[in-house]
Design a protein around this motif. Structure first.
Motif, PDB file in Angstrom:
ATOM      1  N   GLN A 272      80.012  49.754  20.122  1.00  0.00           N
ATOM      2  CA  GLN A 272      81.390  50.168  20.408  1.00  0.00           C
ATOM      3  C   GLN A 272      82.437  49.282  19.726  1.00  0.00           C
ATOM      4  N   GLY A 273      82.254  47.960  19.857  1.00  0.00           N
ATOM      5  CA  GLY A 273      83.238  47.019  19.321  1.00  0.00           C
ATOM      6  C   GLY A 273      83.336  47.066  17.796  1.00  0.00           C
TER       7      GLY A 273
ATOM      8  N   TYR B 212      92.434  42.233  35.713  1.00  0.00           N
ATOM      9  CA  TYR B 212      91.554  43.199  35.056  1.00  0.00           C
ATOM     10  C   TYR B 212      90.335  42.430  34.558  1.00  0.00           C
TER      11      TYR B 212
ATOM     12  N   SER C  69      86.643  42.650  32.503  1.00  0.00           N
ATOM     13  CA  SER C  69      85.655  43.384  31.715  1.00  0.00           C
ATOM     14  C   SER C  69      84.942  42.406  30.797  1.00  0.00           C
TER      15      SER C  69
ATOM     16  N   SER D 121      81.197  45.781  26.065  1.00  0.00           N
ATOM     17  CA  SER D 121      80.442  47.023  26.070  1.00  0.00           C
ATOM     18  C   SER D 121      78.947  46.845  25.881  1.00  0.00           C
TER      19      SER D 121
ATOM     20  N   VAL E 285      76.712  43.385  24.482  1.00  0.00           N
ATOM     21  CA  VAL E 285      75.819  42.212  24.471  1.00  0.00           C
ATOM     22  C   VAL E 285      75.902  41.332  25.712  1.00  0.00           C
TER      23      VAL E 285
ATOM     24  N   VAL F 146      85.324  46.364  35.415  1.00  0.00           N
ATOM     25  CA  VAL F 146      84.441  47.284  34.690  1.00  0.00           C
ATOM     26  C   VAL F 146      83.007  46.788  34.846  1.00  0.00           C
TER      27      VAL F 146
ATOM     28  N   ALA G  55      86.557  51.803  31.691  1.00  0.00           N
ATOM     29  CA  ALA G  55      87.996  51.982  31.935  1.00  0.00           C
ATOM     30  C   ALA G  55      88.718  52.404  30.660  1.00  0.00           C
TER      31      ALA G  55
ATOM     32  N   GLY H 260      85.570  39.271  23.588  1.00  0.00           N
ATOM     33  CA  GLY H 260      85.260  40.105  22.416  1.00  0.00           C
ATOM     34  C   GLY H 260      86.527  40.209  21.567  1.00  0.00           C
ATOM     35  N   TRP H 261      86.360  40.366  20.261  1.00  0.00           N
ATOM     36  CA  TRP H 261      87.539  40.321  19.377  1.00  0.00           C
ATOM     37  C   TRP H 261      88.509  41.472  19.633  1.00  0.00           C
ATOM     38  N   ASN H 262      87.969  42.697  19.810  1.00  0.00           N
ATOM     39  CA  ASN H 262      88.883  43.820  20.059  1.00  0.00           C
ATOM     40  C   ASN H 262      89.652  43.594  21.360  1.00  0.00           C
ATOM     41  N   SER H 263      88.945  43.161  22.376  1.00  0.00           N
ATOM     42  CA  SER H 263      89.593  42.925  23.673  1.00  0.00           C
ATOM     43  C   SER H 263      90.654  41.832  23.549  1.00  0.00           C
TER      44      SER H 263
END
Ligand code: UDP
Length: 460
Positions: free
Chosen positions: A20-21, A279, A281, A284, A286, A311, A338, A357-360
């Motif tokens: 996902q990421g 929040y 999480s 997704s 690892v 999440v 979410a 995670g980088w995207n997060s």
């Protein structure tokens, strides 16, 4: 496996690493390339194509074409991703996908393909591009500093910090290249699991970097000037680097994720006080944090009576105390997946407990939410180092006792200076000036691409 390209546009084939990421920013990049007049075709293994292609088609009205290639995987455990660990995916990529991709390229009109954009972690596709005579640009979906770290592998071996098989030879923090951060040697991205697993992951990275040395261009999902020193002084970074991110702010507003989002948490958020909700999480894929930690965090949240959205996928709930979800039903929401960006944008959310995670991380900065960091694996430790010690927009959690959680939440929610730094970083990461710079970088890449392959192929 043949896609129809009815338009006269040049095709760019994009090959993400299948997680996902990685797929999310690649789709955003596809969307960006389509605004420059290309026809993006994203190649996905069957198991991802199944859950995503219709959503992408609907969101982009066919602007991004998703093509499936068989993956040879068992369809069981689709929801939990069990049986789809790092090594299974590696085997699928190395043994199964190259032949399929080569066929896809050869079955289509080669002249119409402007180039391939390949996630560096899917380095098998760099080889396919080379064999098929298609120019390849690399895509790094994470921080530039992490790329620098991985490309420092020969230097780390030469300095005696790690062995030839990637295992630490010293203890404590290390520095690399001219990077501003200090990383604990045990947090190197491949040091996950048993000794054998660590060595096998190191092999993956060494092979990845070997293959990526042949790249001329590297598109990085980071904001311009993230790591200036790295760009100018590192001879190992042979490709020309273009910062074209963060891509999370680009493209279709619909979130294009593998799983169905539980939007009920948004209605619940409306009832909460501004800046009150934590929040939570851990990403997704690892990073399950383990049953004991899930239990400890659950009990701390309950004792503190803090409102929260957590999440927790179906496979990760084993550590929750019996009857917990019912007990905390008014205080918090536990959801399997979410609509993360919408949640982070909401004024009710006060901070984000994250795996880094980088995207997060980029999404949190865009939404100006301070971070409680609990890195688990991969690049997350280095991202955390930047969040906590370089940018100073979050604190690191060492555990989830009631005191740990209480102290962490207070520190990030009450620190006015941290809020100011977050505002300043937000301005460096998003905004009109950055958008222009990013657009400029994309144009530079496209012009570079045009001038280095047969100019007649292009008609932009
Ligand atoms: N995400 C989401 N819903 C969730 C949890 C995560 O949409 O409930 C998205 C999140 O917005 C981010 C991606 O999944 O874009 C996770 O990527 P990241 O690089 O942060 O972590 P990874 O999952 O790769 O460890």
């Amino acid at each position: 496996m043949v896609y129809d390209n009815e338009s006269k546009k040049k095709t760019i084939i994009l090959v993400p690493y299948p997680a996902q990421g990685h797929v999310t920013p690649m789709l955003k990049l596809a969307s960006s390339l389509s605004t420059f007049g290309f026809q993006p075709v994203v190649v996905l293994p069957e198991f991802i194509h199944r859950s995503l292609a219709d959503k992408v088609n609907a969101a982009t009205k066919g602007g991004i074409v998703c093509v499936s290639i068989p993956d040879g995987l068992d369809d069981d455990d689709e929801e939990t991703n069990k049986g789809r660990d790092f090594f299974v995916i590696e085997r699928v990529m190395e043994d199964y996908m190259p032949g399929q991709l080569a066929r896809l390229i050869r079955n289509n009109n080669n002249n119409n393909i402007a180039c391939m954009v390949v996630d560096v972690l899917a380095s098998w596709a760099i080889e396919v591009g080379r064999k098929c005579g298609v120019p390849v640009a690399g895509f790094w979906p994470a921080m530039l500093a992490t790329y620098s770290l991985i490309s420092s592998i020969p230097e780390l071996i030469q300095r005696g910090l790690i062995s030839d098989s990637g295992l630490p030879q010293i203890q404590g923090p290390i520095s690399f290249q001219q990077d501003q951060s200090l990383l604990n040697i045990d947090d190197l991205p491949w040091l996950i699991g048993t000794q054998a697993a660590k060595k096998a992951r190191f092999k993956f990275w060494a092979r990845t970097m070997d293959r990526s040395r042949s790249l001329h261009w590297l598109l990085v999902n980071t904001f311009p000037n993230e790591s200036q020193n790295v760009r100018t002084s590192n001879p190992e970074l042979s490709p020309t680097i273009y910062s074209i991110g963060p891509l999370s702010s680009i493209g279709p507003s619909e979130s294009l994720t593998f799983w169905k989002e539980d939007g009920s948490c948004l209605g619940w958020l409306e009832q909460q006080k501004p800046n009150s909700v934590i929040y939570i999480s851990f990403g997704s894929w690892v990073s399950p944090i383990g049953e004991a930690k899930v239990r400890s965090l659950a009990l701390a949240l309950e004792e503190l009576r803090s409102p929260f959205i957590w999440v927790l996928g179906p496979g990760w709930r084993d550590g929750l105390p019996k009857g917990y979800i019912e007990r905390v039903a008014k205080q918090g929401k536990i959801v399997a997946w979410a609509p993360q960006v919408e949640v982070l944008q909401h004024k009710g959310v006060g901070c984000y407990l994250t795996h880094c995670g980088w995207n997060s991380t980029m999404e949190a900065i865009q939404c100006k939410k301070p971070l409680l960091c609990f890195p688990v694996a991969g690049d997350q430790a280095l991202n955390c180092e930047y969040i906590v010690n370089v940018w100073k927009i979050g604190v690191k959690m060492n555990g989830f006792s009631t005191k740990d959680v209480n102290d962490g939440v207070r520190r990030v929610m009450e620190d006015r200076e941290m809020k100011k730094r977050l505002e300043a970083l937000n301005a460096r990461v998003v905004g009109e000036k950055v958008n222009l710079e990013v657009k400029d970088n994309m144009l530079c890449f496209i012009n570079d691409l045009k001038s280095s392959v047969n100019a007649l192929q292009f008609n932009l």
